[in-house]
Design a protein around this motif. Structure first.
Motif, PDB file in Angstrom:
ATOM      1  N   UNK A 166       0.872  -1.113  -0.075  1.00 11.72           N
ATOM      2  CA  UNK A 166      -0.196  -0.073   0.050  1.00 11.72           C
ATOM      3  C   UNK A 166       0.881   1.335  -0.133  1.00 11.72           C
ATOM      4  N   UNK A 167       1.814   1.385   0.978  1.00 15.11           N
ATOM      5  CA  UNK A 167       2.872   2.399   0.943  1.00 15.11           C
ATOM      6  C   UNK A 167       3.507   2.617  -0.387  1.00 15.11           C
ATOM      7  N   UNK A 168       3.790   1.426  -1.072  1.00 17.89           N
ATOM      8  CA  UNK A 168       4.668   1.805  -2.319  1.00 17.89           C
ATOM      9  C   UNK A 168       3.573   2.431  -3.458  1.00 17.89           C
ATOM     10  N   UNK A 169       2.245   1.965  -3.580  1.00 18.99           N
ATOM     11  CA  UNK A 169       1.228   2.619  -4.216  1.00 18.99           C
ATOM     12  C   UNK A 169       0.921   3.933  -4.085  1.00 18.99           C
ATOM     13  N   UNK A 170       0.835   4.223  -2.715  1.00 18.88           N
ATOM     14  CA  UNK A 170       0.710   5.564  -2.154  1.00 18.88           C
ATOM     15  C   UNK A 170       1.886   6.507  -2.708  1.00 18.88           C
ATOM     16  N   UNK A 171       3.335   6.040  -2.453  1.00 18.57           N
ATOM     17  CA  UNK A 171       4.367   6.782  -2.912  1.00 18.57           C
ATOM     18  C   UNK A 171       4.585   7.035  -4.431  1.00 18.57           C
ATOM     19  N   UNK A 172       3.938   6.150  -5.157  1.00 20.24           N
ATOM     20  CA  UNK A 172       3.961   6.222  -6.609  1.00 20.24           C
ATOM     21  C   UNK A 172       2.773   7.001  -7.223  1.00 20.24           C
ATOM     22  N   UNK A 173       1.947   7.674  -6.235  1.00 22.93           N
ATOM     23  CA  UNK A 173       0.686   8.000  -6.416  1.00 22.93           C
ATOM     24  C   UNK A 173      -0.064   7.371  -7.672  1.00 22.93           C
ATOM     25  N   UNK A 174      -0.037   5.915  -7.508  1.00 22.45           N
ATOM     26  CA  UNK A 174      -0.503   4.844  -8.555  1.00 22.45           C
ATOM     27  C   UNK A 174      -2.022   5.106  -8.729  1.00 22.45           C
ATOM     28  N   UNK A 175      -2.945   5.455  -7.593  1.00 21.61           N
ATOM     29  CA  UNK A 175      -4.237   4.949  -7.647  1.00 21.61           C
ATOM     30  C   UNK A 175      -4.709   6.592  -7.536  1.00 21.61           C
ATOM     31  N   UNK A 176      -4.057   7.720  -7.593  1.00 19.15           N
ATOM     32  CA  UNK A 176      -4.803   8.971  -7.489  1.00 19.15           C
ATOM     33  C   UNK A 176      -4.756   9.522  -6.001  1.00 19.15           C
TER      34      UNK A 176
END
Ligand SMILES: NC(=O)C1=CN([C@@H]2O[C@H](COP(=O)(O)OP(=O)(O)OC[C@H]3O[C@@H](n4cnc5c(N)ncnc54)[C@H](OP(=O)(O)O)[C@@H]3O)[C@@H](O)[C@H]2O)C=CC1
Ligand SMILES: O=C1OC[C@@H](O)[C@H](O)[C@H]1O
Length: 177
Positions: free
Chosen positions: A51-61
């Motif tokens: 989840x942190x990795x997705x958040x850091x990449x702003x992968x989902x907005x």
């Protein structure tokens, strides 16, 4: 005491019972130049890392809404229901939900915090719903209680990017974590 003797401290959650105590611990760590950390094991779950990795990449907005739910039957456990032992749903298990919300919003300070709930006969909080409100119509809603061990802990995060929504849903297989 440990920090005064130059020992690094990994402290079980909750780090302390209130802000004054937390500030004292942080001051002591700085003064004695030692490591101090609150031991939130859930932060080390692989799914949290993902989840942190997705958040850091702003992968989902942008994260718009966070929901976190955790209930464990601890009404028979003295440290969970006695005030002087730091009892209460928020300090014992709610902190897992709150830290999940803080992680989702990158440690940002909410603009407002509202909490409603019910007290146990010993005076500690037994059931609580918290609403953390952030700028831009973003909010986190942790829900926690000390009486239901059949409920599986779960958390959700709704994201928005332009016109599309996405959603992360995490549910534990274990009632207790
Ligand atoms: N990460 C996780 O998954 C979990 C974390 N926890 C956290 O761990 C902590 C302890 O919980 P738990 O083990 O269930 O609690 P217990 O009440 O079972 O144990 C507490 C221990 O601390 C000792 N103790 C209490 N006060 C003092 C003191 N002033 N000086 C020295 N020793 C003291 C007690 O000693 P004595 O027996 O002699 O009274 C006892 O051995 C809590 O902060 C809880 O939130 C708990 C469960 C799971
Ligand atoms: O930290 C905790 O997580 C799991 C619970 O069952 C436990 O009692 C609590 O303190």
């Amino acid at each position: 005491m440990c920090m005064e003797k130059g020992k690094n401290v990994l402290c079980e959650k909750p780090l302390a019972m209130n802000l004054t105590e937390v500030n004292e611990l942080i001051s002591a760590a700085r003064k004695h130049n030692v490591f101090l950390m609150e031991a939130f094991w859930s932060r080390f779950f692989p799914v949290y890392e993902k989840i942190r990795s997705l958040l850091n990449q702003k992968a989902l907005g942008e994260v718009k809404i966070v929901r976190a739910e955790f209930g464990v039957n601890l009404l028979h456990v003295p440290r969970s229901v006695e005030k002087e032992l730091g009892g209460g749903a928020l300090l014992d298990i709610g902190c897992y939900c709150i830290q999940f919300a803080l992680m989702a919003f990158g440690g940002e300070k909410p603009e407002s915090i509202t909490a409603k709930g019910f007290l146990h006969e010993t005076g500690v909080d037994e059931t609580v719903t918290v609403i953390l409100q952030y700028s831009g119509k973003r909010q986190a809603v942790p829900n926690l209680h000390l009486f239901d061990s059949n409920a599986k802990p779960s958390c959700d995060m709704w994201h928005k990017r332009n016109d599309s929504d996405s959603f992360i849903h995490v549910v534990s297989n274990n009632n207790n974590s």
